[in-house]
Motif scaffolding. Structure first.
Motif, PDB file in Angstrom:
ATOM      1  N   GLY A  37      40.057  26.766  36.976  1.00  0.00           N
ATOM      2  CA  GLY A  37      41.133  27.322  37.436  1.00  0.00           C
ATOM      3  C   GLY A  37      41.398  28.733  36.690  1.00  0.00           C
ATOM      4  N   ILE A  38      42.540  28.933  36.266  1.00  0.00           N
ATOM      5  CA  ILE A  38      43.054  30.025  35.473  1.00  0.00           C
ATOM      6  C   ILE A  38      42.365  30.460  34.082  1.00  0.00           C
ATOM      7  CG2 ILE A  38      45.039  29.255  34.459  1.00  0.00           C
ATOM      8  CD1 ILE A  38      45.053  32.638  35.967  1.00  0.00           C
ATOM      9  N   LEU A  39      41.722  29.316  33.501  1.00  0.00           N
ATOM     10  CA  LEU A  39      41.062  29.439  32.439  1.00  0.00           C
ATOM     11  C   LEU A  39      40.099  30.371  32.450  1.00  0.00           C
ATOM     12  CD1 LEU A  39      40.878  25.404  31.433  1.00  0.00           C
ATOM     13  CD2 LEU A  39      41.862  27.396  30.018  1.00  0.00           C
ATOM     14  N   SER A  43      41.170  35.073  27.787  1.00  0.00           N
ATOM     15  CA  SER A  43      40.029  35.564  26.767  1.00  0.00           C
ATOM     16  C   SER A  43      39.926  34.552  25.664  1.00  0.00           C
ATOM     17  CB  SER A  43      40.488  36.873  26.629  1.00  0.00           C
ATOM     18  OG  SER A  43      41.894  37.026  25.985  1.00  0.00           O
ATOM     19  N   LYS A  44      41.136  34.121  25.294  1.00  0.00           N
ATOM     20  CA  LYS A  44      41.266  33.421  23.776  1.00  0.00           C
ATOM     21  C   LYS A  44      42.265  32.400  23.908  1.00  0.00           C
ATOM     22  CE  LYS A  44      41.796  35.352  19.975  1.00  0.00           C
ATOM     23  NZ  LYS A  44      41.662  36.027  18.833  1.00  0.00           N
ATOM     24  N   ILE A  45      41.981  31.035  23.488  1.00  0.00           N
ATOM     25  CA  ILE A  45      43.159  30.190  23.297  1.00  0.00           C
ATOM     26  C   ILE A  45      43.146  29.478  21.977  1.00  0.00           C
ATOM     27  CG2 ILE A  45      43.867  27.744  24.133  1.00  0.00           C
ATOM     28  CD1 ILE A  45      42.153  28.870  26.956  1.00  0.00           C
ATOM     29  N   ALA A 106      48.239  20.776  43.086  1.00  0.00           N
ATOM     30  CA  ALA A 106      47.833  21.141  41.245  1.00  0.00           C
ATOM     31  C   ALA A 106      47.203  22.524  41.689  1.00  0.00           C
ATOM     32  CB  ALA A 106      46.615  20.406  40.847  1.00  0.00           C
ATOM     33  N   THR A 107      47.976  23.558  42.478  1.00  0.00           N
ATOM     34  CA  THR A 107      47.377  24.868  42.966  1.00  0.00           C
ATOM     35  C   THR A 107      47.954  25.778  41.987  1.00  0.00           C
ATOM     36  OG1 THR A 107      49.395  24.762  44.479  1.00  0.00           O
ATOM     37  CG2 THR A 107      47.361  24.176  45.217  1.00  0.00           C
ATOM     38  N   GLY A 108      48.552  25.672  40.953  1.00  0.00           N
ATOM     39  CA  GLY A 108      48.668  26.794  40.143  1.00  0.00           C
ATOM     40  C   GLY A 108      49.453  28.197  40.500  1.00  0.00           C
ATOM     41  N   LYS A 109      49.355  29.209  40.017  1.00  0.00           N
ATOM     42  CA  LYS A 109      50.318  30.448  40.124  1.00  0.00           C
ATOM     43  C   LYS A 109      49.143  31.466  40.337  1.00  0.00           C
ATOM     44  CE  LYS A 109      52.520  30.395  35.903  1.00  0.00           C
ATOM     45  NZ  LYS A 109      53.660  30.547  35.251  1.00  0.00           N
ATOM     46  N   GLU A 110      49.558  32.397  41.158  1.00  0.00           N
ATOM     47  CA  GLU A 110      48.840  33.641  41.152  1.00  0.00           C
ATOM     48  C   GLU A 110      49.532  34.822  40.522  1.00  0.00           C
ATOM     49  OE1 GLU A 110      46.066  34.499  43.279  1.00  0.00           O
ATOM     50  OE2 GLU A 110      45.751  32.438  43.605  1.00  0.00           O
TER      51      GLU A 110
END
Ligand SMILES: Cc1cc2nc3c(=O)[nH]c(=O)nc-3n(C[C@H](O)[C@H](O)[C@H](O)COP(=O)(O)OP(=O)(O)OC[C@H]3O[C@@H](n4cnc5c(N)ncnc54)[C@H](O)[C@@H]3O)c2cc1C
Length: 298
Positions: A37-39, A43-45, A106-110
């Motif tokens: 997904g958004i991952l 750039s960095k976690i 578990a559709t997350g956000k945009e």
């Protein structure tokens, strides 16, 4: 008939799928784009347990490997609508319908848009919502980052190693962010911050972004940039079904149940105070273990 269908293959959906699969339940994970997904756009976690520092795509790849290792069934498709029929749920895709006993959203956000006139036309021509994806197209160029939160600062830092100069356009007089992040930004010589500056228009030349007009102290100013990265928040991806919401987000109880029996919701799509990887994963585990208990009793 699946025991459980999970819509969305980000960290929350994948965590739920792993728990359900380990409990031997018939589970299907539906993802319209890339697992992780958004991952895939971060750039960095540096605050996820077990990693000193990791890129989003690397963590997404590890999740993909975990899905493969556990032989979780994945369907690459977009869910168009859902319907609750009492003890079963219907999941409608473009070309077929699937049924399940339990459904996890578990559709997350945009990413939210600026809603300015040329914005849609300039996407891929100067406007971007993903520094990681598009930053390299602006190597040694001047760009703007529009936003006032952690994401705007984080991605400005990432761009500072690629672009010649970054101007952060913040419409407020402060940032809503982690102090450590702001301190890192303030140390960067090629980042300038504009406070109290409201983006007014995106100006194009030959089909490409040429400059941004913003209002500061009631005066219009123009900033020449080749690119603008927009980080002004996001909107949850919800379906047209009568779920109880809080704002635009899905309301859940402590077991991650929505207001509709047998429909659960987890991760960035639900109403909560903090939107992070660790709680998204934890919500996946909570929903899955609750569903497993209920399935074992049926
Ligand atoms: C720039 C940025 C930086 C961040 N940095 C950090 C950080 O450093 N640390 C941290 O802990 N958190 C961070 N976060 C937050 C964290 O990434 C999220 O909270 C978490 O990844 C959310 O996971 P999720 O599973 O809820 O959603 P997502 O990862 O968004 O997954 C949702 C999935 O659902 C799919 N989907 C949506 N609709 C449909 C449909 N109709 N049919 C099929 N599939 C669909 C989407 O394609 C997507 O893959 C950051 C977020 C951003 C934006």
């Amino acid at each position: 008939m699946y025991d459980c269908i999970i819509i969305g293959g980000g960290i929350s959906g994948i965590t739920a799928a792993v728990y359900l699969k380990h409990a031997n339940k018939k589970v299907l994970l539906i993802e319209k784009s890339a697992l992780g997904g958004i991952l895939n756009k971060i750039s960095k976690i540096e605050n996820y347990p077990g990693y000193k520092s990791v890129t989003g795509p690397d963590l997404a790849y590890n999740l993909y490997e975990q899905v493969k290792y556990n032989e979780i069934e994945v369907l690459e498709s977009t869910v168009i609508s859902i319907e609750n029929q009492g003890n079963t749920n219907l999941v409608k895709l473009k070309d077929k319908e699937l049924t399940c006993k339990y459904l996890i959203l578990a559709t997350g956000k945009e990413a939210r848009k600026l809603n300015l006139e040329n914005e849609d036309r300039l996407v891929g021509r100067g406007i971007s919502y993903c520094a990681l994806c598009d930053g390299p197209f602006f190597r040694n160029k001047e760009v703007a980052v529009i936003g006032a939160g952690d994401s705007a600062l984080l991605e400005a830092l990432y761009l500072s190693n690629i672009c010649s100069h970054i101007t952060i356009i913040n419409k407020y007089s402060k940032f809503k962010c982690k102090e450590t992040l702001l301190n890192q930004v303030l140390k960067k010589e090629n980042i300038t911050i504009l406070y109290d500056s409201m983006t007014k228009s995106l100006n194009e030349e030959n089909g490409l972004l040429k400059s941004i007009t913003y209002m500061k102290d009631e005066k219009e100013e123009e900033l020449q940039v080749s690119g603008a990265f927009v980080y002004i928040g996001s909107t949850p991806n919800i379906f047209d079904i009568n779920l109880e919401l809080d704002g635009n987000y899905i309301k859940v109880n402590e077991d991650m149940e929505t207001s509709i029996e047998r429909i659960y919701a987890i991760g960035d799509v639900i109403k909560k105070d903090i939107y992070q990887l660790t709680n998204a994963a934890s919500e996946g585990m909570i929903a899955a273990t609750n569903i497993i208990k209920r399935l074992n009793k049926e």
